[in-house]
Design a protein around this motif. Structure first.
Motif, PDB file in Angstrom:
ATOM      1  N   GLU A 114       0.834  -1.203   0.000  1.00 37.20           N
ATOM      2  CA  GLU A 114       0.000   0.000   0.000  1.00 37.20           C
ATOM      3  C   GLU A 114       0.869   1.254   0.000  1.00 37.20           C
ATOM      4  O   GLU A 114       0.577   2.221  -0.701  1.00 37.20           O
ATOM      5  N   TYR A 115       1.929   1.236   0.777  1.00 40.24           N
ATOM      6  CA  TYR A 115       2.835   2.381   0.833  1.00 40.24           C
ATOM      7  C   TYR A 115       3.474   2.640  -0.535  1.00 40.24           C
ATOM      8  O   TYR A 115       3.544   3.786  -0.992  1.00 40.24           O
ATOM      9  N   ILE A 116       3.925   1.588  -1.199  1.00 37.84           N
ATOM     10  CA  ILE A 116       4.551   1.748  -2.512  1.00 37.84           C
ATOM     11  C   ILE A 116       3.528   2.168  -3.565  1.00 37.84           C
ATOM     12  O   ILE A 116       3.769   3.072  -4.357  1.00 37.84           O
ATOM     13  N   ALA A 117       2.372   1.512  -3.580  1.00 34.89           N
ATOM     14  CA  ALA A 117       1.380   1.773  -4.613  1.00 34.89           C
ATOM     15  C   ALA A 117       0.715   3.140  -4.469  1.00 34.89           C
ATOM     16  O   ALA A 117       0.409   3.798  -5.464  1.00 34.89           O
ATOM     17  N   ARG A 118       0.471   3.581  -3.246  1.00 38.11           N
ATOM     18  CA  ARG A 118      -0.261   4.820  -3.021  1.00 38.11           C
ATOM     19  C   ARG A 118       0.632   5.991  -2.626  1.00 38.11           C
ATOM     20  O   ARG A 118       0.176   7.111  -2.543  1.00 38.11           O
ATOM     21  N   GLY A 119       1.899   5.701  -2.325  1.00 42.62           N
ATOM     22  CA  GLY A 119       2.812   6.763  -1.959  1.00 42.62           C
ATOM     23  C   GLY A 119       2.691   7.223  -0.516  1.00 42.62           C
ATOM     24  O   GLY A 119       3.252   8.228  -0.125  1.00 42.62           O
ATOM     25  N   GLY A 120       1.974   6.485   0.276  1.00 43.10           N
ATOM     26  CA  GLY A 120       1.803   6.844   1.673  1.00 43.10           C
ATOM     27  C   GLY A 120       0.911   5.836   2.359  1.00 43.10           C
ATOM     28  O   GLY A 120       0.397   4.910   1.736  1.00 43.10           O
ATOM     29  N   MET A 121       0.706   6.024   3.653  1.00 43.81           N
ATOM     30  CA  MET A 121      -0.116   5.085   4.409  1.00 43.81           C
ATOM     31  C   MET A 121      -1.387   5.740   4.936  1.00 43.81           C
ATOM     32  O   MET A 121      -1.968   5.277   5.908  1.00 43.81           O
ATOM     33  N   GLU A 122      -1.838   6.794   4.287  1.00 44.04           N
ATOM     34  CA  GLU A 122      -3.038   7.481   4.731  1.00 44.04           C
ATOM     35  C   GLU A 122      -4.298   6.654   4.535  1.00 44.04           C
ATOM     36  O   GLU A 122      -5.290   6.854   5.228  1.00 44.04           O
ATOM     37  N   THR A 123      -4.276   5.737   3.579  1.00 37.94           N
ATOM     38  CA  THR A 123      -5.479   4.970   3.252  1.00 37.94           C
ATOM     39  C   THR A 123      -5.548   3.616   3.946  1.00 37.94           C
ATOM     40  O   THR A 123      -6.454   2.839   3.659  1.00 37.94           O
ATOM     41  N   ILE A 124      -4.610   3.334   4.843  1.00 34.22           N
ATOM     42  CA  ILE A 124      -4.599   2.022   5.485  1.00 34.22           C
ATOM     43  C   ILE A 124      -4.593   2.180   7.012  1.00 34.22           C
ATOM     44  O   ILE A 124      -3.904   3.047   7.541  1.00 34.22           O
ATOM     45  N   ILE A 125      -5.378   1.361   7.674  1.00 32.55           N
ATOM     46  CA  ILE A 125      -5.425   1.358   9.134  1.00 32.55           C
ATOM     47  C   ILE A 125      -4.483   0.252   9.602  1.00 32.55           C
ATOM     48  O   ILE A 125      -4.795  -0.939   9.494  1.00 32.55           O
ATOM     49  N   ILE A 126      -3.346   0.641  10.118  1.00 34.82           N
ATOM     50  CA  ILE A 126      -2.274  -0.306  10.421  1.00 34.82           C
ATOM     51  C   ILE A 126      -2.684  -1.310  11.495  1.00 34.82           C
ATOM     52  O   ILE A 126      -2.444  -2.514  11.342  1.00 34.82           O
ATOM     53  N   GLU A 127      -3.310  -0.865  12.569  1.00 34.41           N
ATOM     54  CA  GLU A 127      -3.684  -1.772  13.655  1.00 34.41           C
ATOM     55  C   GLU A 127      -4.643  -2.852  13.172  1.00 34.41           C
ATOM     56  O   GLU A 127      -4.511  -4.029  13.508  1.00 34.41           O
ATOM     57  N   SER A 128      -5.626  -2.462  12.370  1.00 29.83           N
ATOM     58  CA  SER A 128      -6.586  -3.431  11.847  1.00 29.83           C
ATOM     59  C   SER A 128      -5.918  -4.394  10.870  1.00 29.83           C
ATOM     60  O   SER A 128      -6.216  -5.589  10.855  1.00 29.83           O
ATOM     61  N   THR A 129      -5.034  -3.867  10.044  1.00 29.61           N
ATOM     62  CA  THR A 129      -4.338  -4.709   9.076  1.00 29.61           C
ATOM     63  C   THR A 129      -3.492  -5.757   9.790  1.00 29.61           C
ATOM     64  O   THR A 129      -3.498  -6.935   9.398  1.00 29.61           O
ATOM     65  N   LEU A 130      -2.800  -5.360  10.828  1.00 30.21           N
ATOM     66  CA  LEU A 130      -1.976  -6.322  11.579  1.00 30.21           C
ATOM     67  C   LEU A 130      -2.852  -7.367  12.276  1.00 30.21           C
ATOM     68  O   LEU A 130      -2.549  -8.559  12.250  1.00 30.21           O
ATOM     69  N   GLY A 131      -3.949  -6.933  12.886  1.00 29.01           N
ATOM     70  CA  GLY A 131      -4.841  -7.868  13.580  1.00 29.01           C
ATOM     71  C   GLY A 131      -5.518  -8.842  12.648  1.00 29.01           C
ATOM     72  O   GLY A 131      -5.509 -10.062  12.883  1.00 29.01           O
ATOM     73  N   TRP A 132      -6.099  -8.321  11.572  1.00 29.92           N
ATOM     74  CA  TRP A 132      -6.795  -9.197  10.631  1.00 29.92           C
ATOM     75  C   TRP A 132      -5.829 -10.066   9.832  1.00 29.92           C
ATOM     76  O   TRP A 132      -6.175 -11.192   9.448  1.00 29.92           O
ATOM     77  N   GLY A 133      -4.621  -9.582   9.599  1.00 28.15           N
ATOM     78  CA  GLY A 133      -3.630 -10.394   8.894  1.00 28.15           C
ATOM     79  C   GLY A 133      -3.276 -11.651   9.659  1.00 28.15           C
ATOM     80  O   GLY A 133      -3.120 -12.733   9.082  1.00 28.15           O
ATOM     81  N   VAL A 134      -3.158 -11.538  10.969  1.00 27.71           N
ATOM     82  CA  VAL A 134      -2.873 -12.707  11.821  1.00 27.71           C
ATOM     83  C   VAL A 134      -4.060 -13.669  11.792  1.00 27.71           C
ATOM     84  O   VAL A 134      -3.889 -14.895  11.666  1.00 27.71           O
ATOM     85  N   ILE A 135      -5.258 -13.131  11.880  1.00 23.34           N
ATOM     86  CA  ILE A 135      -6.462 -13.977  11.834  1.00 23.34           C
ATOM     87  C   ILE A 135      -6.555 -14.700  10.497  1.00 23.34           C
ATOM     88  O   ILE A 135      -6.810 -15.911  10.455  1.00 23.34           O
ATOM     89  N   TYR A 136      -6.323 -13.985   9.400  1.00 25.26           N
ATOM     90  CA  TYR A 136      -6.361 -14.615   8.072  1.00 25.26           C
ATOM     91  C   TYR A 136      -5.329 -15.733   7.955  1.00 25.26           C
ATOM     92  O   TYR A 136      -5.599 -16.772   7.347  1.00 25.26           O
TER      93      TYR A 136
END
Length: 152
Positions: free
Chosen positions: A99-121
């Motif tokens: 997301e950082y590379i494709a969008r040029g920043g991390m404004e569009t991603i919620i890091i805490e949720s991504t880390l939590g759901w990534g572990v669940i997935y």
């Protein structure tokens, strides 16, 4: 020399496989969402899968070169380990990095949720990812046999 060739074969196999899997995942998710907008997936997905696939298959290439033929029990253990860590990386760090590379920043991603759901997935998808990893690892080992990089 064969060890280096096995590692390079793993890097190439992983890179090609990451493009194929990224495209298939993109098509499947577009179909589930109700329609196709593009043949290719979003660019962040390709960034997310490239590194773990290349690293995993280069390590498997080095392991197979060192120990020769991998029996079925070890292949299943490799499949479980590889599937879990690759899915974990893709769902967490890979998604954030892509997301950082494709969008040029991390404004569009919620890091805490991504880390939590990534572990669940990573845990929930094990019944699907382990057999897929076993198949891909088996194909890669056959390729190494055909290239005469490991002995039967």
């Amino acid at each position: 020399m064969k060890r280096l060739a096995s590692i390079l074969a793993g890097l190439v196999f992983g890179a090609v496989l990451s493009v194929i899997c990224g495209t298939l995942f993109g098509l499947a998710s577009q179909s589930a969402a109700g329609g196709y907008t593009s043949f290719f997936a979003e660019s962040w997905l390709y960034y997310a899968v490239l590194i773990p696939f290349m690293v995993a298959f280069s390590l498997i290439g080095a392991y197979a070169n060192k120990f020769g033929t991998i029996n079925n029990k070890k292949r299943w253990m490799l499949s479980f380990t590889t599937a879990f860590f690759v899915t974990l990386y893709i769902g967490t760090v890979g998604a954030i990095f892509g997301e950082y590379i494709a969008r040029g920043g991390m404004e569009t991603i919620i890091i805490e949720s991504t880390l939590g759901w990534g572990v669940i997935y990573a845990f929930v998808l094990l019944p699907f990812t382990v057999p897929a990893a076993w198949l891909l690892i088996s194909e890669f080992i056959q390729l190494l046999h055909k290239l005469s990089l490991i002995q039967k």
